[in-house]
Design an enzyme around this catalytic site. Structure first.
Site, short mmCIF file in Angstrom:
data_model
loop_
_atom_site.label_atom_id
_atom_site.label_comp_id
_atom_site.label_asym_id
_atom_site.label_seq_id
_atom_site.Cartn_x
_atom_site.Cartn_y
_atom_site.Cartn_z
N ASP A 9 5.20 -54.94 0.22
CA ASP A 9 5.54 -55.26 -1.16
C ASP A 9 4.28 -55.55 -1.96
O ASP A 9 3.20 -55.80 -1.40
CB ASP A 9 6.47 -56.48 -1.20
N CYS A 65 0.65 9.93 -7.56
CA CYS A 65 -0.77 9.90 -7.20
C CYS A 65 -0.97 10.31 -5.75
O CYS A 65 -0.04 10.23 -4.92
CB CYS A 65 -1.37 8.52 -7.46
N CYS A 75 0.07 7.68 -3.02
CA CYS A 75 1.52 7.54 -2.84
C CYS A 75 2.09 8.75 -2.10
O CYS A 75 3.02 8.61 -1.30
CB CYS A 75 2.21 7.36 -4.19
N CYS A 132 0.50 7.13 -12.14
CA CYS A 132 1.44 7.47 -11.07
C CYS A 132 2.86 7.01 -11.41
O CYS A 132 3.07 5.87 -11.82
CB CYS A 132 0.98 6.83 -9.76
N CYS A 155 3.72 4.17 -8.11
CA CYS A 155 3.01 2.88 -7.99
C CYS A 155 2.56 2.34 -9.33
O CYS A 155 2.00 1.23 -9.40
CB CYS A 155 1.82 3.01 -7.04
#
Length: 533
Positions: free
Chosen positions: A348, A21, A24, A113, A116
């Site tokens: 306690d 793409c 990228c 793509c 990615c």
């Protein structure tokens, strides 16, 4: 100025033709302009096509005069010494022209793509951002900013390496050594695109220090097994872990990619990688608010109420506890997922806590509501106090995580004051116990009491009784007021615990002594701050 140059042409063409793409491709060309990545996907595709159609020797038109901060980059390999930007003749080789025509461009734009897996395509569009925003708004959180996080499939790292090696091979075939050895991180580029869109939708700024996190978890089942060859090549990188569903974590894959040799990688994975059939899946869109901390002091008036739930072998012994009586109101008001209770010591089940109470703090995990005025906190305190006659709370307030440390600081050096009702087997007179008032800084050696040995390690603890004051009641009863070092076992100091605490009241009086009632009168910790009524 951020721009593509003639040196980037082979990279752009190879990646574009292999199904990468536009965003990228910009990452692989180390384009650091945030604004550039925010351009529409189709516009970027047109710009890259135009860049490839331009005559060689000209600079591209994909440029922006934007001064952006330095971007995070991921080093893919160490660059070899002596690499330069030209072949042996000093000229840029000719590269075949890219596919031309609208049909070809549409075909490229529609492909998922191969690097990615669609994250920088469909998941950057307005529709997905609105989906995230709707998820956040429906969760009903209070927040004034957000931090955005992304969880990526580990195989993306494998595909990035494959794409890079494909570029490297192509450049080598063209006689062009690579001038770069890193790329812009996918997460970084994705956040550049998403942040302004999500900020506009939510109406608050993105802030890396925000306590409110919006996270997206991506997965791509179609390519899940692409990491598996690394386990054979680098078995030491993939160790099973109890809290991990798979050994193929992102960090393990990255570690293996750093170790595997290039020739071994090329035997198992295509370079550049093939295009997938489907986009990534956004498995989860999650919200999480940072913890809120509430502190105060509590009094316990019941001798049949534990501090925390009393459960033995899965069976509940008593119906409630101090922790639950306080936390149920806080959980409801803050709309939290869970809580963690802590205090300055504990009493306690049969011991009352009087005076100004015992300091406590509650961590409220992932609260939806985080803002409370002082008046609202007062009303919340009153609601807790009205709900039970067994406890009362005071000085209820919001505090920071770091402030809670003051409650625990020097815990054993702090002092506590007690009142004990004591019985003796032999008759006593006032003068028999008067000497106790004169004893100061009495040092004890206390073996771990038998009653707590099942949950505490066996040890001998040195403790100090700072002062004592006796009140005679009758021949077999007296009340003893003690100021002690924190952590002293008072019951054992009275009856001796079969000789495990020395000295003890029984040995000092030379008779059998036992404790009938015990009250904590003060816990001398100057925290949290006292609030005005």
């Amino acid at each position: 100025m951020s721009s593509l140059t003639e040196k980037d042409r082979p990279i752009v063409q190879l990646l574009l033709n292999s199904g990468t793409c536009p965003r990228c491709i910009l990452r692989f060309c180390c384009m650091g302009s945030q604004m550039l990545y925010r351009h529409p996907h189709k516009d970027l595709m047109k710009d890259l096509q135009e860049f490839l159609r331009n005559n060689q020797g000209k600079e591209d038109t994909v440029c922006l005069d934007v001064a952006d901060p330095p971007c995070k980059r991921m080093r893919l390999e160490h660059r070899e010494e002596g690499a330069d930007d030209q072949n042996h003749n000093g000229a840029i080789p000719q590269v075949p022209e890219a596919d031309s025509g609208n049909a070809a461009m549409e075909s490229l734009a529609e492909r998922v793509c191969n690097v990615c897996l669609g994250i920088l395509q469909e998941f950057c569009e307005a529709d997905f951002v609105k989906k995230v925003s709707q998820k956040v708004n429906s969760a009903d959180y209070q927040f004034t900013s957000f931090v955005f996080s992304v969880s990526l499939p580990p195989q993306l790292s494998v595909r990035e390496r494959a794409a890079w090696l494909g570029v490297k091979q192509e450049m080598r075939n063209l006689g062009l050594p690579l001038a770069k050895d890193d790329i812009v991180q996918l997460k970084e580029a994705y956040k550049w695109i998403i942040h302004p869109q999500l900020s506009e939708e939510l109406g608050v700024p993105a802030d890396g220090k925000s306590l409110f996190e919006v996270s997206v978890v991506f997965a791509h089942p179609e390519t899940d097994e692409e990491c598996h060859f690394l386990a054979t090549a680098c078995p030491d990188c993939f160790k099973p872990a109890k809290n991990k569903q798979s050994v193929f974590t992102r960090m393990a894959v990255i570690k293996a990619l750093e170790k595997i040799k290039e020739e071994d990688f090329l035997k198992h994975f295509p370079c550049p990688p093939s295009s997938p059939k489907k986009l990534c899946d956004a498995l989860e869109i999650q919200c999480n608010n940072g913890a809120v901390f509430v502190a105060g002091r509590y009094n316990k008036y019941s001798r049949n109420l534990p501090q925390t739930p009393w459960i033995i072998d899965g069976e509940r012994k008593l119906e409630s506890s101090v922790e639950e009586l306080i936390s149920e109101h806080l959980m409801a008001e803050f709309k939290a997922d869970s809580f963690n209770f802590s205090s300055s010591g504990r009493e306690d089940v049969d011991v009352r806590t009087l005076g100004n109470g015992r300091p406590f703090a509650i961590e409220l995990v992932n609260p939806r509501r985080i803002r409370f005025t002082a008046e609202e906190m007062k009303r919340l305190q009153q609601a807790i106090n009205d709900s039970s006659d067994k406890i009362q709370v005071r000085d209820l307030q919001l505090v920071t995580r770091s402030a809670i440390g003051r409650m625990k600081e020097g815990e054993e050096e702090k002092t506590k004051t007690y009142s004990a009702l004591i019985w003796t087997d032999k008759a006593i007179q006032r003068e028999d116990i008067a000497f106790l008032d004169d004893i100061k800084e009495l040092k004890l050696e206390q073996k771990t009491p038998l009653r707590v040995l099942h949950r505490r390690p066996l040890a001998v603890r040195c403790r100090v009784i700072h002062t004592m004051r006796s009140e005679y009641i009758d021949e077999h009863h007296f009340r003893l007021h003690l100021k002690t070092q924190a952590g002293t076992y008072i019951k054992e100091f009275v009856h001796g615990d079969f000789g495990r605490t020395k000295p003890n009241i029984g040995s000092l009086l030379n008779r059998t002594a036992d404790i009938l009632e015990l009250d904590v009168e003060s816990v001398d910790v100057d925290w949290p701050p006292t609030l005005a009524d």
